[in-house]
Write a protein that holds these residues in place. Structure first.
Motif, mmCIF file in Angstrom:
data_model
loop_
_atom_site.group_PDB
_atom_site.id
_atom_site.type_symbol
_atom_site.label_atom_id
_atom_site.label_comp_id
_atom_site.label_asym_id
_atom_site.label_seq_id
_atom_site.Cartn_x
_atom_site.Cartn_y
_atom_site.Cartn_z
ATOM 1 N N LEU A 62 6.465 10.178 -0.777
ATOM 2 C CA LEU A 62 6.525 9.818 -2.195
ATOM 3 C C LEU A 62 6.052 8.393 -2.441
ATOM 4 O O LEU A 62 5.496 8.089 -3.499
ATOM 5 N N MET A 63 6.299 7.500 -1.464
ATOM 6 C CA MET A 63 5.955 6.084 -1.616
ATOM 7 C C MET A 63 5.847 5.449 -0.239
ATOM 8 O O MET A 63 6.627 5.775 0.653
ATOM 9 N N CYS A 64 4.890 4.550 -0.090
ATOM 10 C CA CYS A 64 4.715 3.817 1.165
ATOM 11 C C CYS A 64 4.563 2.336 0.851
ATOM 12 O O CYS A 64 3.826 1.963 -0.058
ATOM 13 N N GLN A 65 5.277 1.526 1.628
ATOM 14 C CA GLN A 65 5.131 0.082 1.556
ATOM 15 C C GLN A 65 4.675 -0.403 2.929
ATOM 16 O O GLN A 65 5.285 -0.053 3.939
ATOM 17 N N ILE A 66 3.603 -1.175 2.942
ATOM 18 C CA ILE A 66 3.061 -1.691 4.192
ATOM 19 C C ILE A 66 3.081 -3.220 4.136
ATOM 20 O O ILE A 66 2.625 -3.826 3.164
ATOM 21 N N PHE A 67 3.623 -3.811 5.192
ATOM 22 C CA PHE A 67 3.673 -5.254 5.328
ATOM 23 C C PHE A 67 2.792 -5.628 6.523
ATOM 24 O O PHE A 67 3.007 -5.112 7.619
ATOM 25 N N ILE A 68 1.796 -6.474 6.304
ATOM 26 C CA ILE A 68 0.943 -6.932 7.397
ATOM 27 C C ILE A 68 1.000 -8.460 7.442
ATOM 28 O O ILE A 68 1.164 -9.118 6.418
ATOM 29 N N THR A 69 0.867 -8.991 8.640
ATOM 30 C CA THR A 69 1.031 -10.435 8.805
ATOM 31 C C THR A 69 -0.203 -11.227 8.410
ATOM 32 O O THR A 69 -0.109 -12.431 8.196
ATOM 33 N N ASP A 70 -1.340 -10.551 8.304
ATOM 34 C CA ASP A 70 -2.586 -11.249 7.981
ATOM 35 C C ASP A 70 -3.491 -10.289 7.216
ATOM 36 O O ASP A 70 -3.880 -9.245 7.751
ATOM 37 N N MET A 71 -3.837 -10.649 5.991
ATOM 38 C CA MET A 71 -4.693 -9.769 5.184
ATOM 39 C C MET A 71 -6.080 -9.596 5.800
ATOM 40 O O MET A 71 -6.788 -8.663 5.435
ATOM 41 N N ALA A 72 -6.447 -10.409 6.748
ATOM 42 C CA ALA A 72 -7.709 -10.202 7.464
ATOM 43 C C ALA A 72 -7.675 -8.878 8.221
ATOM 44 O O ALA A 72 -8.721 -8.299 8.523
ATOM 45 N N ASN A 73 -6.464 -8.389 8.528
ATOM 46 C CA ASN A 73 -6.301 -7.107 9.226
ATOM 47 C C ASN A 73 -6.294 -5.907 8.280
ATOM 48 O O ASN A 73 -6.210 -4.766 8.737
ATOM 49 N N PHE A 74 -6.365 -6.149 6.981
ATOM 50 C CA PHE A 74 -6.282 -5.082 5.992
ATOM 51 C C PHE A 74 -7.340 -3.983 6.194
ATOM 52 O O PHE A 74 -6.998 -2.802 6.215
ATOM 53 N N PRO A 75 -8.624 -4.318 6.376
ATOM 54 C CA PRO A 75 -9.626 -3.259 6.564
ATOM 55 C C PRO A 75 -9.364 -2.402 7.814
ATOM 56 O O PRO A 75 -9.476 -1.173 7.759
ATOM 57 N N ALA A 76 -9.007 -3.018 8.933
ATOM 58 C CA ALA A 76 -8.738 -2.263 10.165
ATOM 59 C C ALA A 76 -7.495 -1.395 10.006
ATOM 60 O O ALA A 76 -7.457 -0.247 10.458
ATOM 61 N N MET A 77 -6.465 -1.935 9.345
ATOM 62 C CA MET A 77 -5.256 -1.152 9.088
ATOM 63 C C MET A 77 -5.594 0.048 8.219
ATOM 64 O O MET A 77 -5.150 1.167 8.464
ATOM 65 N N ASN A 78 -6.429 -0.162 7.191
ATOM 66 C CA ASN A 78 -6.822 0.939 6.307
ATOM 67 C C ASN A 78 -7.619 2.012 7.038
ATOM 68 O O ASN A 78 -7.501 3.195 6.711
ATOM 69 N N THR A 79 -8.420 1.627 8.006
ATOM 70 C CA THR A 79 -9.183 2.622 8.785
ATOM 71 C C THR A 79 -8.232 3.581 9.480
ATOM 72 O O THR A 79 -8.431 4.803 9.439
ATOM 73 N N VAL A 80 -7.191 3.054 10.094
ATOM 74 C CA VAL A 80 -6.203 3.897 10.780
ATOM 75 C C VAL A 80 -5.433 4.732 9.762
ATOM 76 O O VAL A 80 -5.215 5.931 9.963
ATOM 77 N N TRP A 81 -5.015 4.125 8.663
ATOM 78 C CA TRP A 81 -4.311 4.847 7.609
ATOM 79 C C TRP A 81 -5.148 6.025 7.106
ATOM 80 O O TRP A 81 -4.658 7.143 6.983
ATOM 81 N N ASP A 82 -6.429 5.759 6.823
ATOM 82 C CA ASP A 82 -7.305 6.799 6.279
ATOM 83 C C ASP A 82 -7.481 7.969 7.238
ATOM 84 O O ASP A 82 -7.616 9.119 6.802
ATOM 85 N N GLU A 83 -7.470 7.702 8.544
ATOM 86 C CA GLU A 83 -7.558 8.778 9.542
ATOM 87 C C GLU A 83 -6.274 9.598 9.582
ATOM 88 O O GLU A 83 -6.296 10.776 9.909
ATOM 89 N N TRP A 84 -5.151 8.972 9.265
ATOM 90 C CA TRP A 84 -3.829 9.602 9.410
ATOM 91 C C TRP A 84 -3.332 10.291 8.148
ATOM 92 O O TRP A 84 -2.762 11.381 8.215
ATOM 93 N N VAL A 85 -3.521 9.693 7.003
ATOM 94 C CA VAL A 85 -2.894 10.182 5.771
ATOM 95 C C VAL A 85 -3.376 11.597 5.431
ATOM 96 O O VAL A 85 -4.521 11.956 5.710
ATOM 97 N N ALA A 86 -2.473 12.385 4.866
ATOM 98 C CA ALA A 86 -2.802 13.772 4.495
ATOM 99 C C ALA A 86 -3.673 13.761 3.240
ATOM 100 O O ALA A 86 -3.202 13.433 2.145
ATOM 101 N N GLN A 87 -4.946 14.093 3.412
ATOM 102 C CA GLN A 87 -5.861 14.106 2.276
ATOM 103 C C GLN A 87 -5.375 15.101 1.223
ATOM 104 O O GLN A 87 -4.913 16.175 1.547
#
Length: 116
Positions: A62-87
């Motif tokens: 229903l809702m996801c909150q993601i905390f990352i220590t460096d926004m420079a990691n945002f694109p790489a984190m999103n790549t993994v998220w996009d592979e995992w999340v249920a389209q």
């Protein structure tokens, strides 16, 4: 309604279930020697396991909150998220830069989901 808790510890429970809603504690990687992509994969594996334990899955988030220590990691984190999340079932999500309790952790994910 009764509150059901799973994986109860002294300080916190990993899961609470109330009124057909599943609340996960913030999930972090155990192997903090890895980079953001591997930590994110591990964290999402914890999410999958805990949702299954509760009787849910990632299509019910229903809702996801993601905390990352460096926004420079945002694109790489999103790549993994996009592979995992249920389209077709992508949940509302917030991502913020934050200082985490363990400085070796690069990402922490909090999930609220419905029961299946």
């Amino acid at each position: 309604m009764e509150i059901k808790r799973l994986h109860v510890g002294k300080r916190m429970s990993e899961v609470a279930i109330y009124n057909d809603t599943v609340y996960l504690a913030g999930q972090i990687a155990e192997d903090t020697s890895k980079g953001i992509e591997d930590q994110m994969r591990e964290v999402l594996g914890h999410v999958d396991r805990l949702l299954a334990d509760a009787g849910s899955d990632k299509s019910c988030i229903l809702m996801c909150q993601i905390f990352i220590t460096d926004m420079a990691n945002f694109p790489a984190m999103n790549t993994v998220w996009d592979e995992w999340v249920a389209q077709g079932h992508t949940p509302p999500r917030a991502t913020v830069e934050a200082k985490l309790a363990n400085p070796a952790c690069l990402v922490e994910v909090c999930i609220t989901a419905a029961l299946r």
